[in-house]
Design a protein around this motif. Sequence first.
Motif, short mmCIF file in Angstrom:
data_model
loop_
_atom_site.label_atom_id
_atom_site.label_comp_id
_atom_site.label_asym_id
_atom_site.label_seq_id
_atom_site.Cartn_x
_atom_site.Cartn_y
_atom_site.Cartn_z
N MET A 352 0.81 -1.22 0.00
CA MET A 352 0.00 0.00 0.00
C MET A 352 0.84 1.27 0.00
SD MET A 352 -2.98 1.24 -0.22
CE MET A 352 -4.20 0.01 0.21
N ASN A 353 1.87 1.33 0.86
CA ASN A 353 2.68 2.54 0.93
C ASN A 353 3.34 2.84 -0.41
OD1 ASN A 353 1.94 2.96 3.49
ND2 ASN A 353 3.86 2.27 4.44
N LEU A 356 0.80 4.43 -2.60
CA LEU A 356 0.55 5.82 -2.21
C LEU A 356 1.60 6.74 -2.81
CD1 LEU A 356 -0.47 5.44 1.55
CD2 LEU A 356 -1.97 5.89 -0.41
N ILE A 357 2.83 6.26 -2.85
CA ILE A 357 3.92 7.10 -3.38
C ILE A 357 3.77 7.26 -4.89
CG2 ILE A 357 6.42 7.22 -3.73
CD1 ILE A 357 6.59 5.72 -0.94
N LYS A 360 1.04 9.72 -5.51
CA LYS A 360 1.48 11.09 -5.24
C LYS A 360 2.26 11.64 -6.42
CE LYS A 360 4.03 13.89 -1.95
NZ LYS A 360 4.92 13.91 -0.79
N ARG A 363 -0.10 12.44 -9.31
CA ARG A 363 -0.87 13.67 -9.04
C ARG A 363 0.00 14.90 -9.23
NH1 ARG A 363 -2.69 10.89 -4.05
NH2 ARG A 363 -4.43 9.58 -4.74
N HIS A 368 -5.04 12.82 -12.45
CA HIS A 368 -5.98 12.50 -11.37
C HIS A 368 -5.92 11.00 -11.08
CE1 HIS A 368 -8.67 16.25 -12.22
NE2 HIS A 368 -7.46 16.55 -11.85
N THR A 369 -5.51 10.67 -9.87
CA THR A 369 -5.18 9.29 -9.56
C THR A 369 -5.88 8.80 -8.31
OG1 THR A 369 -3.01 9.64 -10.52
CG2 THR A 369 -3.27 7.71 -9.12
N GLU A 370 -6.46 7.64 -8.43
CA GLU A 370 -7.17 7.05 -7.32
C GLU A 370 -6.47 5.76 -6.90
OE1 GLU A 370 -11.73 5.74 -7.00
OE2 GLU A 370 -11.33 7.44 -8.29
N PHE A 373 -8.35 0.70 -1.99
CA PHE A 373 -7.89 0.41 -0.64
C PHE A 373 -8.23 -0.99 -0.13
CE2 PHE A 373 -8.45 5.16 -0.35
CZ PHE A 373 -7.10 5.42 -0.41
N PHE B 35 -7.66 13.26 -6.34
CA PHE B 35 -7.72 12.00 -5.59
C PHE B 35 -8.91 11.14 -6.02
CE2 PHE B 35 -4.69 14.14 -2.93
CZ PHE B 35 -4.01 13.16 -2.23
N TYR B 134 -7.17 2.63 5.28
CA TYR B 134 -6.45 3.44 4.29
C TYR B 134 -7.36 4.52 3.71
CZ TYR B 134 -2.67 0.07 4.56
OH TYR B 134 -1.64 -0.70 5.01
N ALA B 135 -8.66 4.26 3.71
CA ALA B 135 -9.61 5.28 3.27
C ALA B 135 -9.59 6.45 4.25
CB ALA B 135 -11.01 4.68 3.15
N GLU B 138 -6.53 8.42 3.70
CA GLU B 138 -6.58 9.28 2.52
C GLU B 138 -7.25 10.62 2.84
OE1 GLU B 138 -8.99 8.63 -1.39
OE2 GLU B 138 -6.89 8.28 -1.86
N ILE B 141 -4.72 12.70 4.47
CA ILE B 141 -3.73 13.15 3.48
C ILE B 141 -4.31 14.31 2.65
CG2 ILE B 141 -2.56 12.48 1.34
CD1 ILE B 141 -2.11 9.70 2.63
N SER B 252 0.62 5.34 6.40
CA SER B 252 0.21 6.00 5.14
C SER B 252 0.69 7.44 5.11
CB SER B 252 -1.32 6.04 5.03
OG SER B 252 -1.83 4.83 4.59
N HIS B 256 3.31 9.04 2.47
CA HIS B 256 2.94 10.16 1.60
C HIS B 256 3.83 11.38 1.83
CE1 HIS B 256 0.03 12.13 -1.08
NE2 HIS B 256 0.28 13.22 -0.39
N GLY B 257 4.59 11.34 2.89
CA GLY B 257 5.50 12.46 3.15
C GLY B 257 4.86 13.62 3.89
#
Lengths: 433, 433
Positions: A352-353, A356-357, A360, A363, A368-370, A373, B35, B134-135, B138, B141, B252, B256-257
């Motif tokens: 998952m992490n 997420l990167i 990011k 984006r 546009h990125t989904e 989960f 997102f 994770y939802a 988000e 985030i 998460s 994502h930083g």
Amino acid sequence: MITAQIPKGFRDFLPEKMAVRQKIISQMIAVFESFGFDPLDTPCLEYAETLEGKYGEEGEKLIYRFEDRGGRMVALRYDLTIPLSRVIAMHPTITKPFKRYQIAPVWRADKPQKGRFREFYQCDIDIVGCDSAYADAELIIITFEVLHTLGFQSFNMRINNRKVLNAFAKKSGIADEAIALFLRALDKLDKIGPDGVMQEMRTNSIVPGKEQEKKILQMLHAETTLDDIAEYVRGVLEGDEGISEMHSILSSLAAHGVPAENYQFDLSLARGLDYYTGPIFETVVREPSIGSITGGGRYDNLIGLYTKQPVAATGTSFGLERLVTVLEETGKENRQYTKTQVLITVFDSTLMNNNLIIAKNLRQAGIHTEVYFSQHKLKKQLTYASNRSIPIVLILGPDELQEKKITLRNMQKGLQETIPHDDLIKAVKKHLA
Amino acid sequence: MITAQIPKGFRDFLPEKMAVRQKIISQMIAVFESFGFDPLDTPCLEYAETLEGKYGEEGEKLIYRFEDRGGRMVALRYDLTIPLSRVIAMHPTITKPFKRYQIAPVWRADKPQKGRFREFYQCDIDIVGCDSAYADAELIIITFEVLHTLGFQSFNMRINNRKVLNAFAKKSGIADEAIALFLRALDKLDKIGPDGVMQEMRTNSIVPGKEQEKKILQMLHAETTLDDIAEYVRGVLEGDEGISEMHSILSSLAAHGVPAENYQFDLSLARGLDYYTGPIFETVVREPSIGSITGGGRYDNLIGLYTKQPVAATGTSFGLERLVTVLEETGKENRQYTKTQVLITVFDSTLMNNNLIIAKNLRQAGIHTEVYFSQHKLKKQLTYASNRSIPIVLILGPDELQEKKITLRNMQKGLQETIPHDDLIKAVKKHLA
């Protein structure tokens, strides 16, 4: 359990519907702003007395009214013109001409029926503090530009002038007190025809003699030109003024290059509301035949109801609901309503992490990125992307991760390819192009 | 004459104010859509029974309620979560996860006071039909991304979990029936401090003994870490679940930083509403010190009130009014609120058509152009441009027209130059750059 119900005559707009509405609204706003109109927002509730006595007998009944906690009668906004008038009265020093647009819901306690709702959006533009007919002309030009931008071609903007109609009535021997009845009868021309209009005028005995009747009938039957009526009303000051305003308007439209088939002087246009004082206008779409989709006119005396100093004003209103209906029916099927461009599926939570990167980074590149989960089977995740018409799906398993690769699936073409991690953004952009 | 008045606690937003609001809203929407969130719109009116019993004793009193024509009780929307829940219940087959945003006014019959209004906008994002933590992550985030985009730096996103709090209560010997009271007391920690909270718990006699009191006080006083509480609740199934969710969320955010100083686990965060079931979160802005500007959490049982099938859901809400206040106070003075870039002044009406054509050409080049219509003195026309901060004014007299030239006045620099007609667009763009 409470039954989930929406009040009758009210609607939810799910994302598919919202996509069409937002597209139309943003196209309208772009035109409005290109002509120098700024946005205004007013409350949904007004004091009832602010609204009462403005919408005629029928309209009055449709106002949503109730008592607030402090015991004052309040009402849901019925249109956008009265709130604007109140705002102008409360801000006497506002820079004028004040050109504003407002796109907002209004409420009418009407009987719900096909195409008629109790909550619906109006899109209004108004120019306040300018008595020039060029301001009226600009509203008609904007109407043309908006409809043209939205893809309409076969429509007719009918233009008339209350001053000309008043002079027409006077010249026909109709008493000042009877002019409202004259206009009300005229307003029904489309529905009941010239003879019906004349019948109603006779019933109300507002035309003094046979000769005047004959003249009125002639005007109603023929396509009366501006020159015809100019000659008929000549010498009545109000009539001459109205004719001169009509000339300014028509010459503006021609200068702007509005095609002649999209507008016409129409002596039989009356418009329902009592408060109009000068140019009036209305747009009828011929194809598809959905009737009137815009309407407006000059109302120089309305703001004076709320403030000692009268303020000239003119405005027009677009019926969003009808525009949406037509564009939904004639437009392309808007399957891809979502703006999401990429779905990243999940293999298991250990990745998952990493997902997420990647999301990011996409984006940050404006894509546009989904991220998915729940740890559902890949098939279910692909069905989700397909249901929402997301064009690209990225699939990452532990093997891909180790090889620093990623599987890109183009959902429209049904193609799949494996891409080195570093080339991802470029590849996604290529597939989206 | 009717006095022009706006109902108490309600506001007009003139163009200057609208500019700030629209800018914030469009920046938010850009983040939401990046997102994968789509827009939803729901009616302003709901049946009263849809809203009742959801907002606690205090909230209940603030619902605007009235009887409609058909004799049914209706109510103005109080928030955006309940309408979403009703929509989901009415559309059981909607594609899930359903990720929607809604930015819309809500109404509360509150006592109007500084910064508190009866009509105000909420900006909500929710993920429906996904029970993964994770939802929730988000949403946090996105909160970070929105605040970061808007220029906020010094803020703290507090994160907790109702499951952890429930387990904390159970381990402390608090009966299931008393957990709501426990949370309500905890919710006041910021206002009344640890000893105040303990006093309230004592008053309600919800803590069984001295030992448990001591443990609770210790947790309230110290910055209890996730590890501390994990150890305390270990073995309570709900607690272990909550701890595991917290780990997913925190990992998460790190992936994502999101900077560590912008979020923290906070055991003392309780959130007021009864319906939360899992992760809860809230953002406090430290500088300027304006308190909470976002808040939300998981509410897996709420939609089940309207439909037999329970649906997992989590959401968060941004308080637009506070965001606007801060950005207005700290932001640059937004003098140029209008998007109009050029004003074409009028010499006399014989030149009007010429002006209209120039305006049309400028607009086609993407330049927002306004035409002045009334034949006022040039000085008055320039004052208008200056009041609205329109950067460029074009001046055309009969001489210029004959020479096919035009005078361009840069209002900011106070410069003026004469330009051949053909170079106009280029010159305007140069001055605007």
